[in-house]
Design an enzyme around this catalytic site. Structure first.
Site: not given
Length: 172
Positions: A135, A138, A140
Site C-alpha cells: 500500500r 496506511d 491506523d
C-alpha cells in the site's frame, strides 16, 4: 539515564506504514511528507471536538506531538515478495487532549479524515485489496486513552496492537 514519559489517559496513538510509492514519493518520503498533513487534520479535528470555540493557533501550543523514528520492517502476511514497509508511530497528547473526552463518535470522525489522506495518496480501501498487501499509505488509529470501540468501521484499541513489532518498536 533516559526518561520515560507515561502517556496520559487521553493520549491518541496512531501508526503509519507504507511500502509502495505515493504521489509524494517513495515510502520514506511519503511518511515524512504526511506528518504535517496529519498534524493539520488532527489539529482541526481537535478544534471541532472541543465544546468551546477556539481557533487553531490558540491550541497549537497545547498539543504535544511525539513522532517515532522511521523503521523498516518485513511484511507480515499478504503477497509473497512484496517490498519492506516503512513504519512510524505518533502519540498525540498535551493539555488540550485532557479537555476532550474520548468517544466513539469523535474517533469515527477522525477515522473519516485519515481515510481522506489515504485516498489522496493512492490508497483504495474499496477495491479487492489483499489483506496485509502492499500500500501507498496506511494510517491506523491504535488507541485513544481507554476508549473501546468495536464496529464494522473501527476497532479501538487496534486488535493486533501488541502483536505487531512494526507498531511496538516505533512506540517504544
Amino acid at each position: 539515564m533516559s526518561t520515560y514519559i507515561v502517556p496520559s489517559s487521553k493520549t491518541l496513538a496512531i501508526a503509519l506504514g507504507a511500502n509502495l510509492p505515493s504521489k509524494l514519493g517513495p515510502p520514506i518520503k511519503t511518511l515524512i511528507a504526511v506528518r504535517p498533513l496529519l498534524e493539520e487534520v488532527i489539529s482541526e479535528w481537535i478544534v471541532s471536538t472541543l465544546k468551546e470555540k477556539v481557533n487553531l493557533k490558540t491550541i497549537s501550543k497545547q498539543i504535544k506531538w511525539r513522532w517515532s523514528p522511521l523503521f523498516e520492517t518485513k511484511p507480515i502476511g499478504g503477497i509473497p515478495d512484496q517490498p519492506n514497509f516503512i513504519n512510524a508511530v505518533v502519540l498525540i497528547d498535551g493539555p488540550i487532549m485532557e479537555s476532550i473526552n474520548p468517544s466513539a463518535a469523535a474517533i469515527i470522525k477522525l477515522l473519516a479524515k485519515t481515510e481522506i489522506i489515504e485516498k489522496d495518496l493512492g490508497r483504495n480501501r474499496k477495491s479487492n485489496v489483499i489483506p496485509w498487501g502492499p500500500r501507498t499509505i496506511d494510517i491506523d488509529l491504535l488507541a485513544w486513552g481507554e476508549l473501546q470501540v468495536k464496529n464494522k468501521r473501527l476497532v479501538i484499541p487496534h486488535p493486533r496492537f501488541f502483536e505487531r513489532n512494526f507498531v511496538i518498536t516505533p512506540l517504544a
